[in-house]
Design a protein around this motif. Structure first.
Motif, PDB file in Angstrom:
ATOM      1  N   PHE A  17       0.852  -1.178   0.000  1.00 39.73           N
ATOM      2  CA  PHE A  17       0.000   0.000   0.000  1.00 39.73           C
ATOM      3  C   PHE A  17       0.887   1.225   0.000  1.00 39.73           C
ATOM      4  N   ARG A  18       0.256   2.364  -0.245  1.00 40.92           N
ATOM      5  CA  ARG A  18       0.987   3.616  -0.131  1.00 40.92           C
ATOM      6  C   ARG A  18       0.117   4.613   0.613  1.00 40.92           C
ATOM      7  N   LYS A  26      -4.112  11.743   6.005  1.00 40.00           N
ATOM      8  CA  LYS A  26      -3.380  10.661   5.367  1.00 40.00           C
ATOM      9  C   LYS A  26      -4.278   9.430   5.316  1.00 40.00           C
ATOM     10  N   ALA A  27      -4.227   8.724   4.192  1.00 40.94           N
ATOM     11  CA  ALA A  27      -5.040   7.522   4.029  1.00 40.94           C
ATOM     12  C   ALA A  27      -4.226   6.469   3.286  1.00 40.94           C
ATOM     13  N   MET A  28      -4.601   5.213   3.474  1.00 43.61           N
ATOM     14  CA  MET A  28      -3.935   4.124   2.760  1.00 43.61           C
ATOM     15  C   MET A  28      -4.579   3.949   1.400  1.00 43.61           C
ATOM     16  N   GLN A  29      -3.743   3.773   0.398  1.00 41.80           N
ATOM     17  CA  GLN A  29      -4.233   3.463  -0.940  1.00 41.80           C
ATOM     18  C   GLN A  29      -3.735   2.064  -1.290  1.00 41.80           C
ATOM     19  N   LEU A  30      -4.685   1.175  -1.511  1.00 37.46           N
ATOM     20  CA  LEU A  30      -4.343  -0.204  -1.836  1.00 37.46           C
ATOM     21  C   LEU A  30      -4.049  -0.332  -3.318  1.00 37.46           C
ATOM     22  N   SER A  37     -12.770  -1.337   1.147  1.00 40.26           N
ATOM     23  CA  SER A  37     -13.952  -1.035   1.931  1.00 40.26           C
ATOM     24  C   SER A  37     -14.390   0.371   1.526  1.00 40.26           C
ATOM     25  N   ARG A  38     -15.661   0.588   1.512  1.00 43.36           N
ATOM     26  CA  ARG A  38     -16.172   1.894   1.105  1.00 43.36           C
ATOM     27  C   ARG A  38     -16.158   2.813   2.308  1.00 43.36           C
ATOM     28  N   ARG A  39     -15.501   3.955   2.122  1.00 46.72           N
ATOM     29  CA  ARG A  39     -15.449   4.956   3.185  1.00 46.72           C
ATOM     30  C   ARG A  39     -15.817   6.297   2.604  1.00 46.72           C
ATOM     31  N   THR A  40     -16.718   6.950   3.269  1.00 41.82           N
ATOM     32  CA  THR A  40     -17.090   8.274   2.807  1.00 41.82           C
ATOM     33  C   THR A  40     -15.986   9.253   3.179  1.00 41.82           C
ATOM     34  N   ASP A  41     -15.778  10.196   2.311  1.00 43.32           N
ATOM     35  CA  ASP A  41     -14.810  11.258   2.550  1.00 43.32           C
ATOM     36  C   ASP A  41     -15.574  12.384   3.249  1.00 43.32           C
ATOM     37  N   ASN A  42     -15.386  12.503   4.548  1.00 46.29           N
ATOM     38  CA  ASN A  42     -16.149  13.473   5.326  1.00 46.29           C
ATOM     39  C   ASN A  42     -15.941  14.903   4.851  1.00 46.29           C
ATOM     40  N   THR A  43     -14.764  15.211   4.353  1.00 41.40           N
ATOM     41  CA  THR A  43     -14.493  16.557   3.856  1.00 41.40           C
ATOM     42  C   THR A  43     -15.370  16.856   2.650  1.00 41.40           C
ATOM     43  N   LEU A  44     -15.475  15.890   1.744  1.00 43.73           N
ATOM     44  CA  LEU A  44     -16.333  16.063   0.569  1.00 43.73           C
ATOM     45  C   LEU A  44     -17.802  16.149   0.965  1.00 43.73           C
ATOM     46  N   VAL A  45     -18.224  15.305   1.875  1.00 42.46           N
ATOM     47  CA  VAL A  45     -19.624  15.291   2.305  1.00 42.46           C
ATOM     48  C   VAL A  45     -19.991  16.621   2.964  1.00 42.46           C
ATOM     49  N   LYS A  46     -19.110  17.143   3.814  1.00 40.39           N
ATOM     50  CA  LYS A  46     -19.371  18.435   4.457  1.00 40.39           C
ATOM     51  C   LYS A  46     -19.462  19.550   3.427  1.00 40.39           C
ATOM     52  N   ALA A  47     -18.569  19.529   2.446  1.00 38.89           N
ATOM     53  CA  ALA A  47     -18.593  20.561   1.412  1.00 38.89           C
ATOM     54  C   ALA A  47     -19.889  20.492   0.610  1.00 38.89           C
ATOM     55  N   LEU A  48     -20.341  19.281   0.280  1.00 45.31           N
ATOM     56  CA  LEU A  48     -21.611  19.137  -0.434  1.00 45.31           C
ATOM     57  C   LEU A  48     -22.768  19.668   0.406  1.00 45.31           C
ATOM     58  N   ALA A  49     -22.769  19.336   1.684  1.00 48.98           N
ATOM     59  CA  ALA A  49     -23.839  19.802   2.564  1.00 48.98           C
ATOM     60  C   ALA A  49     -23.855  21.328   2.648  1.00 48.98           C
ATOM     61  N   GLN A 102     -16.505   6.891  -4.455  1.00 46.47           N
ATOM     62  CA  GLN A 102     -15.578   7.637  -5.301  1.00 46.47           C
ATOM     63  C   GLN A 102     -14.170   7.064  -5.142  1.00 46.47           C
ATOM     64  N   GLY A 103     -13.376   7.203  -6.176  1.00 45.74           N
ATOM     65  CA  GLY A 103     -12.002   6.727  -6.142  1.00 45.74           C
ATOM     66  C   GLY A 103     -11.118   7.677  -5.359  1.00 45.74           C
ATOM     67  N   PRO A 104      -9.876   7.278  -5.110  1.00 39.81           N
ATOM     68  CA  PRO A 104      -8.968   8.118  -4.318  1.00 39.81           C
ATOM     69  C   PRO A 104      -8.609   9.432  -4.997  1.00 39.81           C
ATOM     70  N   GLU A 105      -8.769   9.509  -6.317  1.00 39.86           N
ATOM     71  CA  GLU A 105      -8.435  10.758  -7.007  1.00 39.86           C
ATOM     72  C   GLU A 105      -9.551  11.793  -6.916  1.00 39.86           C
ATOM     73  N   VAL A 106     -10.716  11.411  -6.418  1.00 41.39           N
ATOM     74  CA  VAL A 106     -11.827  12.348  -6.259  1.00 41.39           C
ATOM     75  C   VAL A 106     -11.700  12.984  -4.878  1.00 41.39           C
ATOM     76  N   THR A 107     -11.076  14.144  -4.855  1.00 42.06           N
ATOM     77  CA  THR A 107     -10.836  14.872  -3.606  1.00 42.06           C
ATOM     78  C   THR A 107     -11.571  16.204  -3.652  1.00 42.06           C
ATOM     79  N   LEU A 108     -11.634  16.880  -2.517  1.00 44.17           N
ATOM     80  CA  LEU A 108     -12.294  18.181  -2.485  1.00 44.17           C
ATOM     81  C   LEU A 108     -11.610  19.150  -3.431  1.00 44.17           C
ATOM     82  N   ALA A 109     -10.301  19.158  -3.432  1.00 51.21           N
ATOM     83  CA  ALA A 109      -9.576  20.067  -4.333  1.00 51.21           C
ATOM     84  C   ALA A 109      -9.948  19.790  -5.789  1.00 51.21           C
TER      85      ALA A 109
END
Length: 130
Positions: A17-18, A26-30, A37-49, A102-109
């Protein structure tokens, strides 16, 4: 293992992993093909809200301008306009982000960058949505 084989005290697993930064954390990328496992990106969810809340406040007439609302929220109007663009993301992409698909490349930025206005072109622009 058979019944006669003793169970080892320790088992060592090697998982490649990296470590990547996602939303300031920081997060692990397999590796490709690994079960995720599916994990919501809380930063993205907050921005959408926030984006949909601000849109509702503007549409209801509670605030006349973005500048007025930005001043009330204590943020720069330019940042608010970038976040408000999240309300223009295709509904299926919003749902995927909320579900953590969403994939790891889908970030808030990445989603704050200008997106194509056509919903059909957005998945290709943003990257992997599973």
């Amino acid at each position: 293992m058979t019944r006669a084989t003793p169970i080892p005290e320790t088992v060592t697993l090697h998982i490649p992993f990296r470590v990547v930064k996602r939303g300031g954390r920081k997060a692990m990328q397999l590796p490709e093909g690994a079960a995720r496992s599916r994990r919501t990106d809380n930063t993205l969810v907050k921005a959408l809200a926030r984006a949909f809340r601000w849109k509702r406040m503007l549409e209801s007439g509670e605030f006349a301008t973005i500048a007025e609302l930005a001043e009330r929220e204590g943020i720069a109007p330019s940042y608010m306009t970038r976040v408000l663009r999240l309300t223009l993301i295709a509904p299926d992409l919003v749902e995927a982000i909320l579900d953590g698909k969403q994939g790891p490349e889908v970030t808030l930025a990445r989603v704050l960058e200008p997106l194509p206005s056509a919903w059909a072109a957005q998945p290709e622009h943003l990257g992997q949505i599973t």
